[in-house]
Design a protein around this motif. Structure first.
Motif, PDB file in Angstrom:
ATOM      1  N   SER A  74       0.851  -1.186   0.000  1.00 41.01           N
ATOM      2  CA  SER A  74       0.000   0.000   0.000  1.00 41.01           C
ATOM      3  C   SER A  74       0.888   1.238   0.000  1.00 41.01           C
ATOM      4  O   SER A  74       1.920   1.256   0.659  1.00 41.01           O
ATOM      5  N   ARG A  75       0.475   2.269  -0.751  1.00 48.19           N
ATOM      6  CA  ARG A  75       1.247   3.519  -0.710  1.00 48.19           C
ATOM      7  C   ARG A  75       0.861   4.349   0.509  1.00 48.19           C
ATOM      8  O   ARG A  75       1.501   5.322   0.844  1.00 48.19           O
ATOM      9  N   ILE A 185     -11.686  10.036   9.095  1.00 49.75           N
ATOM     10  CA  ILE A 185     -10.721   9.858   8.001  1.00 49.75           C
ATOM     11  C   ILE A 185     -10.891  10.977   6.967  1.00 49.75           C
ATOM     12  O   ILE A 185      -9.918  11.541   6.477  1.00 49.75           O
ATOM     13  N   SER A 243      -8.918  -2.430   7.227  1.00 49.32           N
ATOM     14  CA  SER A 243      -9.596  -2.640   5.943  1.00 49.32           C
ATOM     15  C   SER A 243     -10.286  -1.354   5.495  1.00 49.32           C
ATOM     16  O   SER A 243     -10.222  -0.974   4.324  1.00 49.32           O
ATOM     17  N   ALA A 244     -10.949  -0.685   6.443  1.00 50.34           N
ATOM     18  CA  ALA A 244     -11.678   0.543   6.109  1.00 50.34           C
ATOM     19  C   ALA A 244     -10.716   1.633   5.638  1.00 50.34           C
ATOM     20  O   ALA A 244     -10.956   2.296   4.630  1.00 50.34           O
ATOM     21  N   LEU A 246      -7.623   1.315   4.390  1.00 47.52           N
ATOM     22  CA  LEU A 246      -7.010   0.975   3.098  1.00 47.52           C
ATOM     23  C   LEU A 246      -8.040   1.082   1.972  1.00 47.52           C
ATOM     24  O   LEU A 246      -7.711   1.505   0.853  1.00 47.52           O
ATOM     25  N   TYR A 247      -9.289   0.724   2.268  1.00 43.44           N
ATOM     26  CA  TYR A 247     -10.351   0.888   1.265  1.00 43.44           C
ATOM     27  C   TYR A 247     -10.516   2.364   0.918  1.00 43.44           C
ATOM     28  O   TYR A 247     -10.577   2.743  -0.248  1.00 43.44           O
ATOM     29  N   GLU A 248     -10.574   3.197   1.942  1.00 44.38           N
ATOM     30  CA  GLU A 248     -10.739   4.639   1.745  1.00 44.38           C
ATOM     31  C   GLU A 248      -9.631   5.199   0.852  1.00 44.38           C
ATOM     32  O   GLU A 248      -9.873   6.028  -0.022  1.00 44.38           O
ATOM     33  N   TYR A 249      -8.413   4.733   1.066  1.00 47.41           N
ATOM     34  CA  TYR A 249      -7.265   5.249   0.306  1.00 47.41           C
ATOM     35  C   TYR A 249      -7.080   4.523  -1.038  1.00 47.41           C
ATOM     36  O   TYR A 249      -6.052   4.684  -1.684  1.00 47.41           O
ATOM     37  N   GLY A 250      -8.036   3.703  -1.428  1.00 45.47           N
ATOM     38  CA  GLY A 250      -7.949   3.033  -2.731  1.00 45.47           C
ATOM     39  C   GLY A 250      -6.895   1.950  -2.778  1.00 45.47           C
ATOM     40  O   GLY A 250      -6.371   1.623  -3.838  1.00 45.47           O
ATOM     41  N   GLU A 251      -6.583   1.377  -1.618  1.00 42.01           N
ATOM     42  CA  GLU A 251      -5.495   0.393  -1.539  1.00 42.01           C
ATOM     43  C   GLU A 251      -6.027  -1.007  -1.228  1.00 42.01           C
ATOM     44  O   GLU A 251      -5.304  -1.860  -0.728  1.00 42.01           O
ATOM     45  N   LEU A 252      -7.320  -1.191  -1.488  1.00 42.19           N
ATOM     46  CA  LEU A 252      -7.905  -2.513  -1.237  1.00 42.19           C
ATOM     47  C   LEU A 252      -8.759  -2.865  -2.460  1.00 42.19           C
ATOM     48  O   LEU A 252      -9.978  -3.000  -2.372  1.00 42.19           O
ATOM     49  N   GLY A 254      -8.834  -0.825  -5.192  1.00 45.55           N
ATOM     50  CA  GLY A 254      -9.451   0.439  -5.584  1.00 45.55           C
ATOM     51  C   GLY A 254      -8.857   0.971  -6.859  1.00 45.55           C
ATOM     52  O   GLY A 254      -7.801   0.523  -7.318  1.00 45.55           O
ATOM     53  N   GLY A 255      -9.527   1.939  -7.428  1.00 48.87           N
ATOM     54  CA  GLY A 255      -9.127   2.485  -8.722  1.00 48.87           C
ATOM     55  C   GLY A 255      -7.838   3.278  -8.665  1.00 48.87           C
ATOM     56  O   GLY A 255      -7.224   3.542  -9.706  1.00 48.87           O
ATOM     57  N   GLU A 257      -5.132   2.278  -7.431  1.00 50.49           N
ATOM     58  CA  GLU A 257      -3.957   1.413  -7.399  1.00 50.49           C
ATOM     59  C   GLU A 257      -3.216   1.437  -8.730  1.00 50.49           C
ATOM     60  O   GLU A 257      -3.828   1.633  -9.771  1.00 50.49           O
TER      61      GLU A 257
END
Lengths: 258, 258
Positions: A74-75, A185, A243-244, A246-252, A254-255, A257
């Motif tokens: 993840s970035r 967040i 999970s939440a 990383l999802y928010e940051y597009g790292e799960l 997400g577009g 990535e």
């Protein structure tokens, strides 16, 4: 593809001899054969390797470094501070959070931690957690093995937090109902530098006491947040919150990535 | 506050006699006393109750129904389809996903499921999973006990899916790299009715075979999605994806919550 973490530098086109525990694992446990592909990871970079020699007797293999592999990291960095919990819960937490993508875990002895970790048991316990973490990092194709640390008191926690640089701290509290993790967040993302690290803080089974809550809020500037209306066990809250984030940051998946 | 699921109707201002397994639990396991508060749940609504009588000998208590309690349920329904996995992994998956807020779980025997569930073992296994689910629902303060079901083949899966009405199905596939879960959810939210149910589909340890992948995509219209660049174990993928969906819908400590 089997994945191994090495401490030597790797260069495409060169060969590397893998001995020690990793060599034993490849040669004697996995019984790997010449021409099989492996992932070799060093200093946060993974390489595709091909096995060129296997010495089953001595538990040693030689691999040729073929090419670099794309990053799986993840970035956005997310760390977990986890209140010391009973039994093998910490093992599970470390394993699962490593899979999801946590960058490091600080286990903290809190006022309501039912178990305590005596000073002389600390090194062996942390080493055991680190081993679980490394296995999970290998299994989930990580490029980095998250670092597992332990803190016995607030000065140690503070020192660890300071080592992370610019942070946004989310303190999960089942007594909080006003500020949700999602809102916190969103506020953080609009206010902080894009490189700020997220830190999720989860209590032990018995939760936090008022002094601890005040310390996190006033001394280190944590946002006290709810993870919603359902009560999560201590061993569930961390993986859900990570999970939440990383999802928010597009790292799960997400577009954003690469 | 102890929480119990009842099958009788409850009315504020009236009293209810709690016998059977629940009465035994209150009177003899928890050793509850007169005037203690409990949560009584029936038909998806929780009530605050006060114990007025305790019969330790017969394992029976009487509670007065004081008031309704606010809902802890997500307004967005998420279901999990989980490929049958080894050992006690399904137990853990059901427990954790129930805590997070799953609305129901369908365990499916897949082509690559290493264990199989013989026909005569199905009812006892499903009953055991349902019990784990009920305990987790009570612990996490749910108003609903998710229903656990089992399907042996695709017609049974299809029948179960049809019973959910309007659905958006996300099929987690580690071989997929183009469409992320986040993108797929955003597309679904913009296209489907706001009341559509989300269904997360997770394979067993060995993943899905091509025929299954095609069935999910072509026959039931699932979106094939990646959960990101790190490989999640079968027992981790469901809780992570459910956390992401509930986070997206503001049901995990989000601002949209009531």
């Amino acid at each position: 593809m089997p994945r191994v973490f090495l401490t030597v530098p790797l260069h495409v086109g060169e060969s590397v001899v893998i001995g020690g525990e990793e060599g034993h694992h490849f040669a004697r446990v996995l019984r790997i054969r010449v021409s099989e592909e492996v992932a070799l990871v060093t200093s946060g970079q993974a390489y595709l390797g091909t096995i060129t020699e296997v010495d089953n007797k001595n538990g040693e293999v030689v691999a040729s470094v073929v090419s670099t592999l794309p990053s799986t990291e993840s970035r956005h960095n997310v760390y977990l501070v986890q209140g010391l919990a009973k039994g093998d819960k910490i093992d599970t937490i470390i394993q699962k959070c490593t899979e999801v993508g946590v960058r490091g875990v600080l286990v903290v002895e809190t006022n309501r931690s039912i178990v305590k970790l005596p000073h002389d048991k600390r090194p062996s316990k942390v080493a055991r957690w680190q081993k679980i973490c490394q296995e999970a990092a290998s299994q989930s194709q990580r490029d980095v093995v998250p670092e597992i640390s332990f803190a016995k008191n607030e000065p140690e926690v503070q020192q660890w937090l300071e080592s992370l640089g610019d942070t946004q701290i989310y303190f999960a509290d089942e007594d909080e109902s006003a500020l949700g993790l999602k809102d916190a967040i969103k506020v953080s993302r609009s206010q902080s530098s894009p490189t700020a690290t997220s830190v999720i803080v989860v209590g032990p089974e018995g939760g936090w006491d008022d002094a601890e809550r005040t310390w996190w809020k006033s001394t280190v500037g944590a946002s006290i947040v709810t993870l919603g209306r359902r009560i999560l066990r201590t061993e569930t809250a961390g993986i859900v919150a990570i999970s939440a984030v990383l999802y928010e940051y597009g790292e799960l998946g997400g577009g954003d990535e690469p």
